[in-house]
Motif scaffolding. Structure first.
Motif, PDB file in Angstrom:
ATOM      1  N   VAL A  22     -22.210  23.200 -88.884  1.00 58.78           N
ATOM      2  CA  VAL A  22     -21.898  23.674 -87.641  1.00 58.78           C
ATOM      3  C   VAL A  22     -23.145  23.702 -86.911  1.00 58.78           C
ATOM      4  N   THR A  23     -24.223  24.395 -87.303  1.00 59.17           N
ATOM      5  CA  THR A  23     -25.730  24.254 -86.735  1.00 59.17           C
ATOM      6  C   THR A  23     -26.258  23.041 -86.392  1.00 59.17           C
ATOM      7  N   HIS A  24     -26.312  22.113 -87.472  1.00 56.50           N
ATOM      8  CA  HIS A  24     -26.617  20.881 -87.421  1.00 56.50           C
ATOM      9  C   HIS A  24     -26.002  20.105 -86.618  1.00 56.50           C
ATOM     10  N   LEU A  25     -24.799  19.964 -86.450  1.00 52.60           N
ATOM     11  CA  LEU A  25     -23.894  19.442 -85.274  1.00 52.60           C
ATOM     12  C   LEU A  25     -24.445  19.888 -83.985  1.00 52.60           C
ATOM     13  N   LEU A  26     -24.345  21.076 -83.697  1.00 51.68           N
ATOM     14  CA  LEU A  26     -24.775  21.622 -82.600  1.00 51.68           C
ATOM     15  C   LEU A  26     -26.094  21.136 -81.971  1.00 51.68           C
ATOM     16  N   LEU A  27     -27.082  21.175 -83.096  1.00 55.40           N
ATOM     17  CA  LEU A  27     -28.392  20.697 -82.734  1.00 55.40           C
ATOM     18  C   LEU A  27     -28.548  19.299 -82.490  1.00 55.40           C
ATOM     19  N   THR A  28     -28.014  18.562 -83.281  1.00 54.52           N
ATOM     20  CA  THR A  28     -28.177  16.896 -83.041  1.00 54.52           C
ATOM     21  C   THR A  28     -27.269  16.711 -81.837  1.00 54.52           C
ATOM     22  N   SER A  73     -16.160  11.072 -73.676  1.00 55.76           N
ATOM     23  CA  SER A  73     -16.220   9.959 -74.754  1.00 55.76           C
ATOM     24  C   SER A  73     -17.562  10.037 -75.672  1.00 55.76           C
ATOM     25  N   TYR A  74     -18.698  10.548 -75.080  1.00 54.31           N
ATOM     26  CA  TYR A  74     -19.877  10.882 -75.818  1.00 54.31           C
ATOM     27  C   TYR A  74     -19.894  11.754 -77.034  1.00 54.31           C
ATOM     28  N   PHE A  75     -18.989  12.773 -76.470  1.00 58.36           N
ATOM     29  CA  PHE A  75     -18.972  14.028 -77.816  1.00 58.36           C
ATOM     30  C   PHE A  75     -17.879  13.644 -78.601  1.00 58.36           C
ATOM     31  N   SER A  76     -16.804  12.883 -78.190  1.00 54.06           N
ATOM     32  CA  SER A  76     -15.850  12.396 -78.911  1.00 54.06           C
ATOM     33  C   SER A  76     -16.267  11.431 -80.016  1.00 54.06           C
ATOM     34  N   ILE A  77     -16.883  10.543 -79.580  1.00 58.44           N
ATOM     35  CA  ILE A  77     -17.538   9.412 -80.479  1.00 58.44           C
ATOM     36  C   ILE A  77     -18.638  10.093 -81.408  1.00 58.44           C
ATOM     37  N   PHE A  78     -19.501  10.902 -80.832  1.00 62.58           N
ATOM     38  CA  PHE A  78     -20.420  11.624 -81.585  1.00 62.58           C
ATOM     39  C   PHE A  78     -19.677  12.407 -82.681  1.00 62.58           C
ATOM     40  N   VAL A 133     -16.777  12.088 -84.069  1.00 63.73           N
ATOM     41  CA  VAL A 133     -16.160  11.296 -85.164  1.00 63.73           C
ATOM     42  C   VAL A 133     -17.083  10.801 -86.082  1.00 63.73           C
ATOM     43  N   ILE A 134     -18.183  10.030 -85.500  1.00 60.68           N
ATOM     44  CA  ILE A 134     -19.359   9.653 -86.400  1.00 60.68           C
ATOM     45  C   ILE A 134     -19.765  10.760 -87.017  1.00 60.68           C
ATOM     46  N   TYR A 135     -20.041  11.823 -86.954  1.00 63.06           N
ATOM     47  CA  TYR A 135     -20.574  12.957 -87.398  1.00 63.06           C
ATOM     48  C   TYR A 135     -19.984  13.434 -88.705  1.00 63.06           C
ATOM     49  N   LEU A 136     -18.598  13.449 -88.359  1.00 65.22           N
ATOM     50  CA  LEU A 136     -17.596  13.813 -89.443  1.00 65.22           C
ATOM     51  C   LEU A 136     -17.614  12.889 -90.553  1.00 65.22           C
ATOM     52  N   GLY A 137     -17.505  11.578 -90.179  1.00 64.38           N
ATOM     53  CA  GLY A 137     -17.480  10.460 -91.035  1.00 64.38           C
ATOM     54  C   GLY A 137     -18.469  10.608 -92.066  1.00 64.38           C
ATOM     55  N   ILE A 138     -19.620  10.588 -91.281  1.00 60.80           N
ATOM     56  CA  ILE A 138     -21.026  10.627 -92.185  1.00 60.80           C
ATOM     57  C   ILE A 138     -20.887  11.697 -93.223  1.00 60.80           C
ATOM     58  N   TRP A 139     -20.484  13.051 -92.636  1.00 58.98           N
ATOM     59  CA  TRP A 139     -20.576  14.477 -93.379  1.00 58.98           C
ATOM     60  C   TRP A 139     -19.500  14.325 -94.633  1.00 58.98           C
TER      61      TRP A 139
END
Length: 151
Positions: free
Chosen positions: A87-93, A116-121, A123-129
């Motif tokens: 969560v900290t990494h996601l918030l920072l990035t 859209s920016y936050f939604s795409i970010f 989704v991509i973040y969760l996919g990579i995670w």
């Protein structure tokens, strides 16, 4: 640890600036009209001229790269749970990417674009995670299997 943080900041900053020149180079190659487009046209218009826009983009990319450079260090804080680290990494990035994208006009300046920016970010973040999590889990499983077969 201070040396490592400084190294991550410097490397991240350099990578951020390099990317801020390489991406426009590829975009210019795709446009293929013989011109180089170092910044978004909207950014150039917003900041008065191309030079001002490039200077701002370099400064933003330096800070942006530095933030992404230190972000992985969050996962080295062993006393934090994986959830807190994530969560900290996601918030920072996400919170360092958004201002960069907004200031440099890498996205439209509208409510829909921001959502859209936050939604795409995310989704991509969760996919990579999830991919990384499963990969690490698989590596641990293989290491445990090797340990058990040695005994």
């Amino acid at each position: 640890m201070k040396k490592r943080i400084l190294l991550q900041v410097v490397l991240g900053s350099l990578i951020g600036v390099c990317i801020s020149f390489i991406v426009p180079l590829f975009i210019s190659m795709v446009v293929n009209d013989g011109n180089y487009y170092p910044v978004a046209l909207e950014m150039q218009q917003a900041y008065g001229n191309q030079l001002n826009a490039v200077i701002i983009q370099v400064m933003v990319s330096t800070l942006y790269g530095a933030a992404w450079g230190i972000a992985p260090l969050i996962f080295t804080i062993e006393k934090w749970s994986l959830l807190r680290q994530t969560v900290t990494h996601l918030l920072l990035t996400s919170l360092c990417t958004f201002p960069a994208a907004y200031i440099c006009y890498w996205m439209d300046h509208s409510v829909v674009s921001i959502i859209s920016y936050f939604s795409i970010f995310v989704v991509i973040y969760l996919g990579i995670w999830v991919f990384q999590y499963l990969n690490i889990k698989n590596q641990i499983k293989r290491m445990n299997h090797k340990i058990h077969t040695l005994n």
